[in-house]
Scaffold this motif. Structure first.
Motif, mmCIF file in Angstrom:
data_model
loop_
_atom_site.group_PDB
_atom_site.id
_atom_site.type_symbol
_atom_site.label_atom_id
_atom_site.label_comp_id
_atom_site.label_asym_id
_atom_site.label_seq_id
_atom_site.Cartn_x
_atom_site.Cartn_y
_atom_site.Cartn_z
ATOM 1 N N ALA A 430 0.814 -1.227 0.000
ATOM 2 C CA ALA A 430 0.000 0.000 0.000
ATOM 3 C C ALA A 430 0.844 1.272 0.000
ATOM 4 O O ALA A 430 0.335 2.348 0.283
ATOM 5 C CB ALA A 430 -0.974 0.019 1.172
ATOM 6 N N TYR A 431 2.120 1.155 -0.314
ATOM 7 C CA TYR A 431 2.984 2.335 -0.381
ATOM 8 C C TYR A 431 2.492 3.275 -1.481
ATOM 9 O O TYR A 431 2.095 2.840 -2.554
ATOM 10 C CB TYR A 431 4.419 1.892 -0.669
ATOM 11 C CG TYR A 431 5.441 3.006 -0.675
ATOM 12 C CD1 TYR A 431 5.957 3.495 0.512
ATOM 13 C CD2 TYR A 431 5.878 3.568 -1.863
ATOM 14 C CE1 TYR A 431 6.904 4.506 0.521
ATOM 15 C CE2 TYR A 431 6.825 4.577 -1.877
ATOM 16 C CZ TYR A 431 7.329 5.045 -0.676
ATOM 17 O OH TYR A 431 8.255 6.057 -0.676
ATOM 18 N N VAL A 432 2.505 4.561 -1.203
ATOM 19 C CA VAL A 432 2.089 5.555 -2.186
ATOM 20 C C VAL A 432 3.335 6.028 -2.939
ATOM 21 O O VAL A 432 4.224 6.642 -2.354
ATOM 22 C CB VAL A 432 1.374 6.743 -1.514
ATOM 23 C CG1 VAL A 432 1.016 7.799 -2.545
ATOM 24 C CG2 VAL A 432 0.126 6.268 -0.790
ATOM 25 N N PHE A 433 3.386 5.733 -4.216
ATOM 26 C CA PHE A 433 4.565 6.017 -5.026
ATOM 27 C C PHE A 433 4.522 7.418 -5.616
ATOM 28 O O PHE A 433 3.463 7.899 -6.036
ATOM 29 C CB PHE A 433 4.691 5.010 -6.180
ATOM 30 C CG PHE A 433 5.117 3.633 -5.759
ATOM 31 C CD1 PHE A 433 6.465 3.314 -5.666
ATOM 32 C CD2 PHE A 433 4.177 2.668 -5.454
ATOM 33 C CE1 PHE A 433 6.865 2.043 -5.283
ATOM 34 C CE2 PHE A 433 4.564 1.397 -5.064
ATOM 35 C CZ PHE A 433 5.911 1.082 -4.974
ATOM 36 N N ASP A 434 5.689 8.050 -5.653
ATOM 37 C CA ASP A 434 5.899 9.269 -6.409
ATOM 38 C C ASP A 434 6.694 8.878 -7.653
ATOM 39 O O ASP A 434 7.784 8.328 -7.549
ATOM 40 C CB ASP A 434 6.671 10.285 -5.560
ATOM 41 C CG ASP A 434 6.917 11.590 -6.293
ATOM 42 O OD1 ASP A 434 7.586 11.563 -7.348
ATOM 43 O OD2 ASP A 434 6.468 12.643 -5.806
ATOM 44 N N ARG A 435 6.136 9.133 -8.815
ATOM 45 C CA ARG A 435 6.764 8.669 -10.046
ATOM 46 C C ARG A 435 8.187 9.205 -10.199
ATOM 47 O O ARG A 435 9.105 8.458 -10.548
ATOM 48 C CB ARG A 435 5.917 9.077 -11.263
ATOM 49 C CG ARG A 435 6.494 8.581 -12.575
ATOM 50 C CD ARG A 435 5.597 8.856 -13.756
ATOM 51 N NE ARG A 435 5.496 10.280 -14.051
ATOM 52 C CZ ARG A 435 4.972 10.766 -15.170
ATOM 53 N NH1 ARG A 435 4.478 9.945 -16.073
ATOM 54 N NH2 ARG A 435 4.918 12.060 -15.378
ATOM 55 N N LYS A 436 8.384 10.489 -9.923
ATOM 56 C CA LYS A 436 9.710 11.083 -10.101
ATOM 57 C C LYS A 436 10.735 10.422 -9.193
ATOM 58 O O LYS A 436 11.870 10.156 -9.598
ATOM 59 C CB LYS A 436 9.652 12.583 -9.804
ATOM 60 C CG LYS A 436 8.921 13.392 -10.852
ATOM 61 C CD LYS A 436 8.972 14.883 -10.511
ATOM 62 C CE LYS A 436 8.264 15.701 -11.578
ATOM 63 N NZ LYS A 436 8.283 17.151 -11.254
ATOM 64 N N GLU A 437 10.350 10.162 -7.936
ATOM 65 C CA GLU A 437 11.293 9.564 -6.987
ATOM 66 C C GLU A 437 11.634 8.133 -7.377
ATOM 67 O O GLU A 437 12.778 7.699 -7.248
ATOM 68 C CB GLU A 437 10.712 9.609 -5.570
ATOM 69 C CG GLU A 437 10.626 11.006 -4.995
ATOM 70 C CD GLU A 437 11.950 11.747 -5.086
ATOM 71 O OE1 GLU A 437 12.978 11.195 -4.641
ATOM 72 O OE2 GLU A 437 11.966 12.856 -5.634
ATOM 73 N N LEU A 438 10.640 7.392 -7.835
ATOM 74 C CA LEU A 438 10.899 6.012 -8.243
ATOM 75 C C LEU A 438 11.846 5.974 -9.442
ATOM 76 O O LEU A 438 12.760 5.139 -9.496
ATOM 77 C CB LEU A 438 9.584 5.310 -8.575
ATOM 78 C CG LEU A 438 9.684 3.812 -8.905
ATOM 79 C CD1 LEU A 438 10.347 3.039 -7.779
ATOM 80 C CD2 LEU A 438 8.302 3.234 -9.205
ATOM 81 N N VAL A 439 11.653 6.887 -10.368
ATOM 82 C CA VAL A 439 12.541 6.937 -11.541
ATOM 83 C C VAL A 439 13.974 7.248 -11.109
ATOM 84 O O VAL A 439 14.933 6.684 -11.651
ATOM 85 C CB VAL A 439 12.031 7.985 -12.558
ATOM 86 C CG1 VAL A 439 13.083 8.268 -13.615
ATOM 87 C CG2 VAL A 439 10.738 7.503 -13.210
ATOM 88 N N LYS A 440 14.148 8.104 -10.119
ATOM 89 C CA LYS A 440 15.504 8.412 -9.634
ATOM 90 C C LYS A 440 16.160 7.159 -9.055
ATOM 91 O O LYS A 440 17.373 6.944 -9.232
ATOM 92 C CB LYS A 440 15.444 9.513 -8.580
ATOM 93 C CG LYS A 440 15.095 10.877 -9.126
ATOM 94 C CD LYS A 440 14.861 11.865 -7.997
ATOM 95 C CE LYS A 440 14.254 13.156 -8.532
ATOM 96 N NZ LYS A 440 13.861 14.075 -7.441
ATOM 97 N N LEU A 441 15.388 6.345 -8.366
ATOM 98 C CA LEU A 441 15.935 5.098 -7.823
ATOM 99 C C LEU A 441 16.275 4.120 -8.946
ATOM 100 O O LEU A 441 17.289 3.415 -8.887
ATOM 101 C CB LEU A 441 14.942 4.471 -6.841
ATOM 102 C CG LEU A 441 14.824 5.190 -5.493
ATOM 103 C CD1 LEU A 441 13.606 4.713 -4.726
ATOM 104 C CD2 LEU A 441 16.083 4.977 -4.659
ATOM 105 N N TRP A 442 15.429 4.044 -9.960
ATOM 106 C CA TRP A 442 15.743 3.200 -11.120
ATOM 107 C C TRP A 442 17.027 3.676 -11.791
ATOM 108 O O TRP A 442 17.858 2.864 -12.212
ATOM 109 C CB TRP A 442 14.590 3.237 -12.125
ATOM 110 C CG TRP A 442 13.357 2.508 -11.697
ATOM 111 C CD1 TRP A 442 13.243 1.616 -10.681
ATOM 112 C CD2 TRP A 442 12.064 2.605 -12.289
ATOM 113 N NE1 TRP A 442 11.964 1.148 -10.586
ATOM 114 C CE2 TRP A 442 11.204 1.738 -11.572
ATOM 115 C CE3 TRP A 442 11.534 3.344 -13.343
ATOM 116 C CZ2 TRP A 442 9.857 1.587 -11.892
ATOM 117 C CZ3 TRP A 442 10.184 3.204 -13.662
ATOM 118 C CH2 TRP A 442 9.359 2.331 -12.944
ATOM 119 N N MET A 443 17.190 4.992 -11.896
ATOM 120 C CA MET A 443 18.413 5.537 -12.491
ATOM 121 C C MET A 443 19.635 5.147 -11.663
ATOM 122 O O MET A 443 20.698 4.823 -12.210
ATOM 123 C CB MET A 443 18.313 7.065 -12.583
ATOM 124 C CG MET A 443 17.337 7.568 -13.629
ATOM 125 S SD MET A 443 17.021 9.353 -13.512
ATOM 126 C CE MET A 443 18.660 10.020 -13.742
#
Length: 1121
Positions: A430-443
């Motif tokens: 149930a974590y609420v994701f922030d798209r920008k932050e997730l992309v930074k982690l993928w990077m």
């Protein structure tokens, strides 16, 4: 029988191949004596890559699946090890090149050891009869274009087949039969298996107009497995107030806040995804919710029917499977969205696929997303025949329950998306994701592969949107807030397929850590626990360590130091929201770190060793309230892209580190102070920072030696530019230089906002007036004290203009301002005229313009503020008629000020009357002595009259049903409060600083006739001696009296006792009051505060005579201050 998890290796091998090629080409290997080994490794990688496509497909076949998976698993693990070693190798080599020192650490032995393992891997591949792909040379990134990309998001209101369920539940909720009885709270559970759409149904109900209209307050809290009372209460309060609540707030404080905002109120609370099945766990929350009104409803969603047994007071609503026809409609809407003509063969196969989804909308959406836009009949048949559907019949208790449709959708993801998706398993359910932050982690993990000229961030957004389209994420649309979440089943699938590389550590749950573990999240409070220490000891190959839970965590310096020295391959480290006060110098040992989050910690200073993190891309320092400076060698962090700091930091920071211009990839540099005398701090530092986005504030521009070096015209992503010179005396030479510098500071035409502060020149540059800034939306000109004229007619998209402190401004030519929506002009004493017509202006504020006599004609004006304009006299009223393209009149003539909703008129002595055709909702008049009449407006809601020379204007208040708030302040010669006209809607009356007011009742019923009044405030009336004996309005709920030095009586014996709705009463600085009325206070009073009333306070003490009159008040605050 198909296995649960398929293994992806190709993106890792592809990335590794590129790394090896780079090392060889840049001749780092020759320095190390390892070139030959690297070339052999490259050869092995290319050979393995050639058969990976076939291997990843065949692992799904029963014939060779298990042994092939074992080979792929070994390959994946070794590839990770190689990547760690080579990344370390490359980092050291780059650093040695930058520092111009010999690179002495020899890596050849480690490479030889890895090469031996790869030899074995390469030989073993022949055991599986793998075919070389015909397009083996094509990288996985090149195949990405075969999958549809979209920027549109899943619409949670776009739901099929649930209208009947929604209507039944809403009818049940809104029925009086659902009212709580016997002091309980009405709880309605929605139950059903995962994937049926319980949360979506709850969202539909939550956002339904009938529900919004019925409930004054609505809250939504996602509960999940951890039924934590404090977290749930905090969630309720945060949703209601739209403000963050400190995680350190005690239970008592949370309970008090809850009572303050919701006690006695009817509200709707949605508790989503509840798992608690023990009444003792639910009871404390249930008792708190009882404090709401009897019309309160609690809507619960749960997979477990046991939840209903422990919580429900109403009959549970069991959600049934979605009917097959509705499933087909949903599938068709997704799968055939981009296909105009659907063949009968595809429809036939599609209906069979839908049938296998067993009425689960989540499974239907997953399959629709998988087949979307694809018209290959063979592929559709392959999906239909896939052995994964056999999982449905598997009853093994040792394996997670994964829906076949979801697993099939995962198996058919391209490898580059599989690793991005599986990585998300380290976040809690149930974590609420922030798209920008997730992309930074993928990077940070190098998951994102190049796509043409696009940046990694742009490509990462496309990855996310692709997963969103395939229903791996859901868009949460609660009160118009767009957030992202994984459905529980999607999250469970991620956990299943990511093991053993990803792991969550939780309180009171045992964990077994494998050597292959690369990504860990610590979802626990105590980071000093043996379990957490075991993580640091065992998982020395960690690439990610996150602290995504809400608890504040204590981190000792010794623990951190040990962690930093052991996790030498870490790429992403999140220490946010911990009680961290300082970082040990050993943080500089984390050579491969690309993402570091220290937000919301107590850190005061970063060690300079952090600047050794050459690979760092993201440094987050949001909410670090005690951080006032950055480390001096920050300019060495040449790969830094995101430097995230609050606006307050940029305001507090006196000086940035030198040589910031080295950070050529940096996107967010909010402030730059030019210091010409200091090396590395001149304006030329901005020259190569072409990727800057958002806002940039350049100050101390008088220190710029060559402003053109900033190359602002090349910064095409910059949105807002603020250029500032210091406010100090200047001469003609400074003026000439300022004009030259501003001319050289021409921004890119993409700029949307521009502000000039203390510009010393007399003329603005041509780039501001020639039409170059075609996209400019906002313009601020502040204290440009030498400029005598402005022109904005060449800014076709300008919506907001602020002109402030331009002391010499005299002329604003007759500009066409067709798009201007907001205009603010202040402290321009010589400005005589503004453009005559502003067609789209809705907000106008003019203050301290001593020479301006007339307003512009603005037919769509809604908000008008006029303050301290000494000669302003002309409203410029008139009528305008719209015309068509042939200039023919269209519609009725429109009075120019008929649309004004709010007018604030203050100290404009030449204004003789208000506009003639004028129907405001809010009207405030202060110090305008010639205004003698008020408008008759049946939409007037708020009226404030202040600093009038007599009570004449007060007596002009018209009778209206709409007025609910009246403020009367500083009215001279007002001795007695007059009887007001019929004001049935008046709820609040504020009387303040009327120094001559001695009576609240000019004639009988002056106040009491205000039958709807709920709040009465009387302050600063030194001659007022008593409240009226006839009493106060009976509907009164709040009474505030302060600074009335002559007030000695609170009325006759029944004055207060008869106020049966009074709940709040405040008395302050009324020194002559000795007692309450004889009959005391009403039983309804809950809050009483007394300050600065020494005689009354003495009587209210434990032994005082007035104490019995206040004994029933639950919230009592008595003090002398």
């Amino acid at each position: 029988m198909a296995e649960i998890a398929s293994i992806f290796v190709s993106p890792i091998v592809s990335k590794l191949t590129e790394t090896v090629a780079t090392l060889i080409n840049e001749e780092f290997a020759a320095i190390k004596g390892a070139k030959k080994e690297l070339e052999k490794l490259s050869s092995n990688l290319i050979t393995i890559a050639a058969v990976l496509e076939d291997a990843e497909k065949k692992q799904m076949d029963a014939a060779c699946g298990r042994s092939l998976k074992a080979w792929l698993s070994k390959l994946k693990d070794i590839a990770f090890d190689v990547e760690d070693i080579l990344d370390s190798f490359a980092t050291e080599a780059h650093l040695s090149k930058v520092r111009r020192i010999p690179f002495r650490i020899r890596m050849a032995p480690e490479i030889k050891q890895i090469l031996t393992k790869f030899d074995l891997i390469a030989k073993e591949k022949s055991n599986f009869g793998l075919s070389v792909s015909s397009d083996a040379a094509r990288s996985d990134s090149e195949s990405q274009n075969h999958f549809p990309l979209t920027n549109s998001f899943v619409d949670t209101t776009d739901v099929l087949g649930r209208d009947s369920d929604k209507d039944k539940l809403i009818d049940q909720m809104l029925s009086n039969e659902s009212d709580s009885r016997e002091g309980g709270v009405s709880v309605i559970p929605i139950t059903g298996m995962g994937g049926l759409g319980k949360t979506t149904l709850a969202q539909l109900i939550f956002n339904d107009e009938r529900v919004k209209k019925h409930f004054e307050y609505r809250m939504w809290v996602c509960v999940t497995i951890d039924f934590n009372l404090q977290r749930i209460l905090r969630g309720i309060i945060e949703f209601h107030t739209q403000m963050e609540v400190s995680k350190n707030l005690s239970m008592d404080s949370l309970l008090t806040r809850f009572k303050d905002i919701l006690a006695g109120k009817d509200f709707l609370l949605v508790l989503d995804d509840v798992w608690v099945d023990n009444y003792q766990d639910w009871e404390p929350l249930g008792n708190i919710l009882k404090l709401g009104g009897k019309g309160t409803r609690v809507l619960v969603t749960s997979r477990s029917t046991k939840v209903s047994d422990s919580m429900a007071t109403q009959t549970p609503y069991t959600l049934q499977d979605l009917p097959q026809q509705e499933c087909w409609s949903l599938f068709k809407k997704i799968a055939f969205k981009d296909i105009k003509n659907m063949s009968s063969e595809l429809e036939s196969i599609g209906r069979e696929v839908v049938g296998k989804c067993n009425g689960l909308p989540l499974a239907v959406k997953a399959m629709g997303g998988l087949l979307r836009g694809n018209v290959d009949v063979d592929k559709w048949k392959g999906i239909l025949r896939d052995s994964i559907w056999e999982l449905e019949d598997e009853k093994s208790l040792n394996k997670p329950k994964i829906l076949p449709a979801l697993k099939l959708s995962y198996d058919h993801l391209p490898s580059y998306l599989k690793q991005c998706y599986s990585y998300c398993s380290i976040f809690p359910k149930a974590y609420v994701f922030d798209r920008k932050e997730l992309v930074k982690l993928w990077m940070a993990q190098a998951f994102i592969q190049p796509r043409g000229q696009k940046s990694a961030e742009e490509t990462g957004r496309e990855y996310f949107d692709e997963l969103l389209t395939r229903s791996f994420f859901q868009t949460l649309d609660i009160d118009n807030k767009e957030r992202y979440r994984m459905h529980d089943l999607i999250h469970e699938l991620a956990v299943s397929v990511s093991s053993p590389q990803c792991c969550q550590v939780m309180d009171h749950k045992s964990c077994v850590f494998a050597q292959q573990c690369r990504h860990v999240s610590l979802l626990c409070q105590d980071l000093e626990s043996p379990t957490c220490k075991q993580v640091f000891k065992t998982c020395n190959k960690l690439r990610t360590l996150l602290l995504p839970s809400e608890y504040l965590k204590s981190l000792g310096g010794q623990t951190l130091d040990q962690m930093f020295r052991s996790l030498k391959y870490i790429r992403a480290l999140d220490l946010s929201s911990s009680l961290l006060t300082e970082l040990p110098d050993s943080v500089g040992e984390l050579k491969l770190l690309r993402y570091l989050d220290l937000s919301r910690t107590e850190i005061k200073k970063l060690p300079n060793s952090v600047c050794k993190l050459w690979n760092l891309q993201t440094l987050k320092l949001l909410g670090c309230l005690w951080l006032f400076e950055l480390p001096k060698d920050l300019g060495k962090m040449v790969n830094l892209i995101y430097l995230e700091l609050d606006d307050m930091f940029w305001f507090k920071c006196r000086e940035l580190p030198p040589r910031m211009g080295n950070l050529t990839r940096l996107q967010n540099l909010h402030a730059f102070r030019v210091l010409s005398s200091t090396p590395g701090r001149g304006i030329g530092e901005l020259k190569d920072m072409a990727d800057l986005t958002g806002k940039l504030h350049i100050s101390n521009l008088e220190n710029a030696v060559n402003a053109a070096e900033a190359k602002l015209n090349q910064k095409e992503s910059l949105q807002m530019l603020l250029l500032e010179w210091t406010d100090k005396d200047f001469n003609q030479e400074d003026e000439i230089r300022a004009e030259r510098d501003l001319n050289h500071l021409q921004p890119h035409s993409n700029l949307k906002g521009l502000a000039l502060h203390h510009f010393k020149g007399s003329n603005f540059p041509s780039w501001m007036t020639s039409g170059l800034l075609q996209n400019l939306r906002t313009l601020t000109l502040s204290h440009c004290i030498k400029c005598t004229t402005i022109s904005v007619g060449q800014l076709p998209r300008l919506r907001e203009l602020c002109i402030k402190g331009m002391l010499e401004l005299e002329e604003w030519p007759e500009d066409q301002c067709p798009t201007l929506n907001r205009l603010q002009i202040s402290t321009c004493p010589k400005l005589r005229k503004v453009p005559n017509l502003m067609l789209n202006l809705t907000v106008l504020k003019i203050k301290k313009c001593d020479s301006l006599k007339a307003l512009p004609m603005a037919p769509y004006l809604m908000f008008l503020i006029l303050i301290d304009n000494l000669v302003l006299e002309d409203w410029h009223e008139g009528t305008l008629t719209a015309v068509d393209e042939q200039r023919n009149p269209v519609g009725q003539p429109r009075p120019s000020l008929i649309g004004v909703l709010e007018l604030k008129l203050q100290n404009c002595p030449n204004i003789q009357a208000l506009p003639r055709i004028f129907f405001p909702q809010k009207l405030e008049i202060r110090g305008c002595v010639q205004v003698a009449a008020l408008p008759v407006s049946q939409r007037l809601q708020h009226l404030a009259l202040e600093m009038c020379s007599s009570d004449a204007l007060l007596r002009e208040i018209p009778s209206t049903n709409s007025l609910y708030s009246l403020v009367i302040s500083k009215i001279s010669n007002l001795n007695s409060f007059p009887k007001l006209p019929h004001l049935p809607g008046l709820k609040s009356l504020y009387i303040s600083e009327c120094e001559d007011l001695s009576s609240l009742s000019e004639e009988e019923g002056s106040l009491k006739s205000l039958s709807s009044l709920q709040l009465l405030s009387i302050r600063g009336c030194p001659k007022l001696e008593a409240l009226p004996d006839e009493g106060l309005p009976t509907a009164l709920e709040g009474l505030m009296i302060g600074s009335c030095s002559s007030l000695s009586s609170l009325g006759s014996k029944q004055t207060l006792k008869s106020l049966h709705s009074l709940t709040d009463m405040y008395l302050e600085d009324c020194p002559l009051i000795q007692s309450f009325p004889e009959d005391g206070l009403p039983s309804s009073l809950k809050h009483l505060e007394i300050r600065g009333c020494p005689l009354l306070i003495e009587q209210c003490q434990e032994e005082g005579g007035e104490r019995p009159k206040i004994s029933h008040v639950t919230d009592l605050k008595i003090g002398s201050i």
